[in-house]
Enzyme design. Sequence first.
Site, PDB file in Angstrom:
ATOM      1  CB  SER A 191      -0.514  -1.441   7.331  1.00  0.00           C
ATOM      2  OG  SER A 191      -0.844  -1.873   8.616  1.00  0.00           O
ATOM      3  CE  LYS A 192       3.835  -8.094   9.731  1.00  0.00           C
ATOM      4  NZ  LYS A 192       4.638  -8.682  10.805  1.00  0.00           N
ATOM      5  NE  ARG A 193      -2.421  -0.502  12.041  1.00  0.00           N
ATOM      6  CZ  ARG A 193      -1.134  -0.194  12.136  1.00  0.00           C
ATOM      7  NH1 ARG A 193      -0.307  -0.966  12.812  1.00  0.00           N
ATOM      8  NH2 ARG A 193      -0.651   0.891  11.559  1.00  0.00           N
ATOM      9  CB  SER A 194      -4.182  -3.582   4.846  1.00  0.00           C
ATOM     10  OG  SER A 194      -3.568  -4.797   4.466  1.00  0.00           O
TER      11      SER A 194
END
Length: 483
Positions: A254-257
Amino acid sequence: MSKIRTRFAPSPTGRMHVGNLRTALYTYLIAKHEGGDFILRIEDTDQERFYEEALDIIYRTLEATGLHHDEGPDKDKGYGPYIQSERVKSGLYMDYAKQLIEKGEAYYCFCDQERLNSLKQVVGDKEISVYDKHCLHLSKEEVEEKLASGIPYVIRANVPNEGETRFHDEIYGDISQPNAELDDMILIKSDGYPTYNFANVIDDHLMGITHVVRGNEYLSSAPKYTRLYEAFGWEEPKYIHCPLITNEQHQKLSKRSGHSSYEDLIEQGFLSEAVVNFVALLGWSSPDNREIFSLEELVEAFDYHHISKSPAVFDMVKLRWMNGEYLKAMDFDAFYEKAEPYLKETIQKEFDLKKVASLVKTRIETFPDICEIAGFFQEVPDYDISLYNNKKNKCNPEKSLAILEDLLPLAQSQEDYSNDALYEMLKGYATEKGYKPGLVMWPVRTAVSGKQMTPGGATEIMEIIGKEETLERMRAAIEKLQA
């Protein structure tokens, strides 16, 4: 066989995701392994998500990773323009859509949103919409009348309801899908822009692309591409679908990682060469299980037939290890140039930072590790005297106190604070007392660092911090042990 031509066709919507970087890398390697051409094409038909700065990110990332394109917006070799919005302005996609209309392979659709909403149905827990070919049955006169009236329209592919569509993937083999499951996909949107799938097929054909690399999330849409190639009567390129990249919990990256993009990783202190090497192994492996490759070595070794079908795990521990290997092998001056900002942030005292760099070079995995591993040079951290216990050297706080009290006057009278001279001084003391050198070195290193593990031994640290700092730290250690 004709010359291999591959393309990397990113959409400028933000930072370059690791999955996109892998696509670019594999696309580059397939072309270069066979002496072919690697083409950059910008797919900006999604105007709502278009992000101007992302264009610069694409160019910067390709330059930094060494994935130099042979053709692109800045290198027209006769197949341009290489930016889809510029191709739209030429009327190119509309012309090809009209060709399909004439062949009966596509049709104008004038249905408004209200009617399209009425076609939606829930299957399982998903809401799907399958177009019912309503506008396919309009007469030529009705179509012309609606066009003349300026009624908004899209152009749809005319997919047969019977039979199946088969396509071949180089990794996953032959795959087929019943045509009844394929919707009459939109080719030209109401704003006149082509859809991603349609523009993709036309551009790949006109640019002579022989191999197409993409993530396996596109496997489900692959029959749509095949239908278009068949409708035009064109030869399809070879497809190479790559496995999903997951995090350590086996969830989609995920881009949030925090490490999903190339720039994230560079900002976290990873070397570009290490990132490229690591990304190459996210789904591909060498037959001899080798893991460290330069880009040139990857070009030589890369065979796309060894791409795996199984999901690739983004293992941060492995990336850190690999980056550490690159740091160890790095030219010292190049290493120091990158390490210096972290050293200056960590150590404000007038020490020789190059000497500190030489100590940490083989002991860190990323540049930010410098802050943790070398922080004691700036200031000895608060530590417990249990740190003076060492079974191997038979050391404890009591022995350490006696040794440090003995050594303090020796350290005061010592003029030469070079590593070799300091080592001879401590070794001489150990010989005189009948101690093993380790028993002497342990309390001294603990006193001057306040750490259980340090990059470098006692005398190396003493040389860097100098005489006054060494004496100050030894006195502080004696006070701590006396207390």
